[in-house]
Write a protein that holds these residues in place. Structure first.
Motif, PDB file in Angstrom:
ATOM      1  N   GLN A   2       0.822  -1.205   0.000  1.00 42.24           N
ATOM      2  CA  GLN A   2       0.000   0.000   0.000  1.00 42.24           C
ATOM      3  C   GLN A   2       0.863   1.266   0.000  1.00 42.24           C
ATOM      4  OE1 GLN A   2      -3.508   0.563   2.447  1.00 42.24           O
ATOM      5  NE2 GLN A   2      -3.455  -1.584   3.061  1.00 42.24           N
ATOM      6  N   VAL A   3       0.276   2.362  -0.455  1.00 38.21           N
ATOM      7  CA  VAL A   3       0.888   3.669  -0.279  1.00 38.21           C
ATOM      8  C   VAL A   3       0.711   4.080   1.180  1.00 38.21           C
ATOM      9  CG1 VAL A   3       0.412   4.335  -2.663  1.00 38.21           C
ATOM     10  CG2 VAL A   3      -1.230   4.929  -0.870  1.00 38.21           C
ATOM     11  N   SER A   4       1.523   5.014   1.617  1.00 41.45           N
ATOM     12  CA  SER A   4       1.406   5.534   2.983  1.00 41.45           C
ATOM     13  C   SER A   4       0.562   6.810   2.987  1.00 41.45           C
ATOM     14  CB  SER A   4       2.799   5.839   3.543  1.00 41.45           C
ATOM     15  OG  SER A   4       3.549   4.645   3.683  1.00 41.45           O
ATOM     16  N   PRO A   5      -0.249   6.996   4.036  1.00 36.44           N
ATOM     17  CA  PRO A   5      -0.471   6.095   5.160  1.00 36.44           C
ATOM     18  C   PRO A   5      -1.369   4.924   4.756  1.00 36.44           C
ATOM     19  CG  PRO A   5      -1.864   8.028   5.388  1.00 36.44           C
ATOM     20  CD  PRO A   5      -1.013   8.264   4.186  1.00 36.44           C
ATOM     21  N   LYS A   6      -0.970   3.732   5.187  1.00 35.82           N
ATOM     22  CA  LYS A   6      -1.738   2.534   4.849  1.00 35.82           C
ATOM     23  C   LYS A   6      -3.061   2.510   5.599  1.00 35.82           C
ATOM     24  CE  LYS A   6      -2.304  -0.668   7.094  1.00 35.82           C
ATOM     25  NZ  LYS A   6      -1.706  -1.947   7.510  1.00 35.82           N
ATOM     26  N   ARG A   7      -3.918   1.574   5.175  1.00 41.36           N
ATOM     27  CA  ARG A   7      -5.195   1.341   5.848  1.00 41.36           C
ATOM     28  C   ARG A   7      -5.352  -0.152   6.093  1.00 41.36           C
ATOM     29  NH1 ARG A   7      -9.269   5.391   5.000  1.00 41.36           N
ATOM     30  NH2 ARG A   7      -8.430   7.185   3.881  1.00 41.36           N
ATOM     31  N   CYS A   8      -6.169  -0.505   7.061  1.00 38.21           N
ATOM     32  CA  CYS A   8      -6.552  -1.901   7.231  1.00 38.21           C
ATOM     33  C   CYS A   8      -6.975  -2.464   5.885  1.00 38.21           C
ATOM     34  CB  CYS A   8      -7.698  -2.006   8.242  1.00 38.21           C
ATOM     35  SG  CYS A   8      -8.515  -3.619   8.272  1.00 38.21           S
ATOM     36  N   GLY A   9      -6.575  -3.690   5.615  1.00 42.61           N
ATOM     37  CA  GLY A   9      -6.897  -4.302   4.332  1.00 42.61           C
ATOM     38  C   GLY A   9      -8.368  -4.474   4.069  1.00 42.61           C
ATOM     39  N   HIS A  10      -9.204  -4.313   5.086  1.00 44.13           N
ATOM     40  CA  HIS A  10     -10.643  -4.487   4.927  1.00 44.13           C
ATOM     41  C   HIS A  10     -11.393  -3.162   5.033  1.00 44.13           C
ATOM     42  CE1 HIS A  10     -10.530  -8.974   5.003  1.00 44.13           C
ATOM     43  NE2 HIS A  10      -9.326  -8.656   5.415  1.00 44.13           N
ATOM     44  N   PHE A  11     -10.643  -2.035   4.912  1.00 40.38           N
ATOM     45  CA  PHE A  11     -11.229  -0.696   4.846  1.00 40.38           C
ATOM     46  C   PHE A  11     -11.351  -0.253   3.387  1.00 40.38           C
ATOM     47  CE2 PHE A  11      -9.516   1.019   9.194  1.00 40.38           C
ATOM     48  CZ  PHE A  11     -10.330   0.121   9.859  1.00 40.38           C
ATOM     49  N   ASP A  12     -12.225   0.711   3.147  1.00 40.04           N
ATOM     50  CA  ASP A  12     -12.290   1.378   1.847  1.00 40.04           C
ATOM     51  C   ASP A  12     -11.129   2.374   1.727  1.00 40.04           C
ATOM     52  OD1 ASP A  12     -14.665   0.089   1.090  1.00 40.04           O
ATOM     53  OD2 ASP A  12     -15.908   1.607   2.087  1.00 40.04           O
ATOM     54  N   GLY A  13     -10.884   2.810   0.486  1.00 35.35           N
ATOM     55  CA  GLY A  13      -9.940   3.905   0.262  1.00 35.35           C
ATOM     56  C   GLY A  13      -8.489   3.494   0.127  1.00 35.35           C
ATOM     57  N   LYS A  14      -8.207   2.209  -0.072  1.00 33.07           N
ATOM     58  CA  LYS A  14      -6.815   1.773  -0.209  1.00 33.07           C
ATOM     59  C   LYS A  14      -6.265   2.149  -1.590  1.00 33.07           C
ATOM     60  CE  LYS A  14      -7.443  -2.644   0.477  1.00 33.07           C
ATOM     61  NZ  LYS A  14      -7.083  -4.070   0.645  1.00 33.07           N
ATOM     62  N   ASP A  15      -4.945   2.269  -1.646  1.00 30.41           N
ATOM     63  CA  ASP A  15      -4.248   2.384  -2.925  1.00 30.41           C
ATOM     64  C   ASP A  15      -2.911   1.682  -2.769  1.00 30.41           C
ATOM     65  OD1 ASP A  15      -3.774   2.973  -5.535  1.00 30.41           O
ATOM     66  OD2 ASP A  15      -3.530   5.136  -5.252  1.00 30.41           O
ATOM     67  N   VAL A  16      -2.324   1.269  -3.901  1.00 25.55           N
ATOM     68  CA  VAL A  16      -1.079   0.503  -3.853  1.00 25.55           C
ATOM     69  C   VAL A  16       0.013   1.206  -4.648  1.00 25.55           C
ATOM     70  CG1 VAL A  16      -2.176  -1.720  -3.455  1.00 25.55           C
ATOM     71  CG2 VAL A  16      -1.842  -0.929  -5.801  1.00 25.55           C
ATOM     72  N   LEU A  17       1.243   0.893  -4.284  1.00 24.64           N
ATOM     73  CA  LEU A  17       2.404   1.434  -4.970  1.00 24.64           C
ATOM     74  C   LEU A  17       2.511   0.883  -6.392  1.00 24.64           C
ATOM     75  CD1 LEU A  17       5.068   0.874  -2.167  1.00 24.64           C
ATOM     76  CD2 LEU A  17       4.117   3.091  -2.864  1.00 24.64           C
ATOM     77  N   PRO A  18       3.250   1.552  -7.265  1.00 20.75           N
ATOM     78  CA  PRO A  18       3.606   0.919  -8.537  1.00 20.75           C
ATOM     79  C   PRO A  18       4.320  -0.410  -8.279  1.00 20.75           C
ATOM     80  CG  PRO A  18       4.178   3.250  -8.564  1.00 20.75           C
ATOM     81  CD  PRO A  18       3.780   2.926  -7.155  1.00 20.75           C
ATOM     82  N   THR A  19       4.096  -1.374  -9.149  1.00 21.52           N
ATOM     83  CA  THR A  19       4.624  -2.714  -8.923  1.00 21.52           C
ATOM     84  C   THR A  19       6.134  -2.714  -8.748  1.00 21.52           C
ATOM     85  OG1 THR A  19       2.807  -3.696 -10.184  1.00 21.52           O
ATOM     86  CG2 THR A  19       4.778  -5.041  -9.881  1.00 21.52           C
ATOM     87  N   ALA A  20       6.858  -1.975  -9.572  1.00 21.35           N
ATOM     88  CA  ALA A  20       8.321  -1.975  -9.501  1.00 21.35           C
ATOM     89  C   ALA A  20       8.810  -1.484  -8.148  1.00 21.35           C
ATOM     90  CB  ALA A  20       8.899  -1.116 -10.620  1.00 21.35           C
ATOM     91  N   GLU A  21       8.170  -0.470  -7.615  1.00 22.15           N
ATOM     92  CA  GLU A  21       8.572   0.045  -6.306  1.00 22.15           C
ATOM     93  C   GLU A  21       8.286  -0.973  -5.207  1.00 22.15           C
ATOM     94  OE1 GLU A  21       7.810   3.904  -3.369  1.00 22.15           O
ATOM     95  OE2 GLU A  21       6.878   3.838  -5.368  1.00 22.15           O
ATOM     96  N   ALA A  22       7.131  -1.618  -5.292  1.00 18.64           N
ATOM     97  CA  ALA A  22       6.790  -2.634  -4.295  1.00 18.64           C
ATOM     98  C   ALA A  22       7.760  -3.805  -4.354  1.00 18.64           C
ATOM     99  CB  ALA A  22       5.355  -3.107  -4.508  1.00 18.64           C
ATOM    100  N   VAL A  23       8.136  -4.232  -5.551  1.00 14.79           N
ATOM    101  CA  VAL A  23       9.084  -5.333  -5.706  1.00 14.79           C
ATOM    102  C   VAL A  23      10.448  -4.952  -5.130  1.00 14.79           C
ATOM    103  CG1 VAL A  23      10.385  -6.683  -7.415  1.00 14.79           C
ATOM    104  CG2 VAL A  23       7.914  -6.363  -7.686  1.00 14.79           C
TER     105      VAL A  23
END
Length: 288
Positions: free
Chosen positions: A114-135
């Protein structure tokens, strides 16, 4: 080197649906060990809820989780899987996080994309990093560990943002980067739950959040599918809150609380769990 790490690696390889409860402090971890579970998950949501009375939305710091890890390591002998949220920054921060938590006694670190600030995985409003950055962050975690049996668990929250196929693609990239355990968060259909172990190469963890978005499943069925770990991250927390409400509700209503096991744990049981008999014996041993 840490013997619990070898134990945890063996448990992961067995893929037998091991039940792993979450602990939010040392006493909750002691109860988990006392009841015969084989591993403990140190929950970031639980630490945040119980220490700060705040939701799981990125309020926990590295120092918070490291302090709880060290205390829990001192209280129990079980392998410890530790929730490190997003690693508290970029790839270099992840390196520091791994070093810190390994010193504190963790046997496995969980990192999410997830991008920061993260959220509980079962909350609305999540977003994720680009795949390359996460890897890159997973690669940094793998490179940072000092003990070869220290495991890296890679979690993706992409299912809720981009769909299951995108989440699977990320999980495969995390495995290629060296992740030892994979965790696809907030899977919402039973068909998808059944499909995941056959589609991903590494041992899998499934997170069953009571009241969350993933349908609760029987642990034997999940073991039969090939899941390595079945996580109940906050069952102890939710049970503890229910117990506090029950005991304090009785006190408020009746003006007293007696030693009723249906309301409170007995005094002697509380002392047993915190190790008073053993300390009494040591006190006698060291008495002048």
């Amino acid at each position: 080197m840490n013997p619990q790490g070898k134990t945890l690696r063996t448990l992961a390889a067995a893929r037998r649906g091991l039940l792993v409860p979450g602990a939010f402090n040392a006493l909750s971890a002691r109860v988990i060990e006392d009841l015969g579970f084989e591993a403990v998950y140190i929950t970031g949501a639980g630490v945040t809820n119980m220490a700060y009375a705040l939701p799981d939305q990125g309020f926990m710091s590295l120092n918070d989780i490291a302090e709880q890890t060290a205390r829990i390591r001192d209280a129990v002998q079980l392998p410890l899987l530790v929730d490190a949220d997003t690693g508290f920054g970029n790839a270099l921060n992840v390196r520091h996080t791994v070093r810190t938590l390994e010193r504190a006694g963790a046997n496995c670190i969980q990192l999410e994309d997830q991008v920061s600030p993260k959220r509980c995985g079962h909350f609305d409003g999540k977003d994720v990093l680009p795949t390359a950055e996460a890897v890159a962050k997973i690669k940094a975690a793998v490179d940072a560990r000092q003990d070869a049996d220290f495991l890296v668990m890679a979690r993706t929250d992409a299912c809720a943002v981009h769909g299951l196929e995108a989440a699977l693609e990320r999980a495969e990239r995390f495995a290629e980067a060296g992740a030892d355990i994979l965790f696809v968060e907030a899977v919402t259909s039973e068909a998808d739950i059944r499909s995941l172990p056959a589609r991903l190469p590494q041992p899998l963890l499934i997170n069953l959040v009571i009241g969350g978005r993933t349908p609760i499943q029987d642990v034997a069925a999940l073991a039969g599918l090939g899941y390595a770990f079945v996580l109940y991250a906050n069952a102890a927390l939710q049970g503890a809150v229910a117990g506090m409400q029950r005991a304090l509700g009785t006190l408020r209503r009746d003006g007293r609380v007696d030693e009723d096991p249906a309301v409170v744990v007995p005094f002697a049981e509380r002392q047993r769990l915190v190790g008073k008999p053993a300390l009494d014996a040591l006190e006698k041993r060291y008495a002048a």
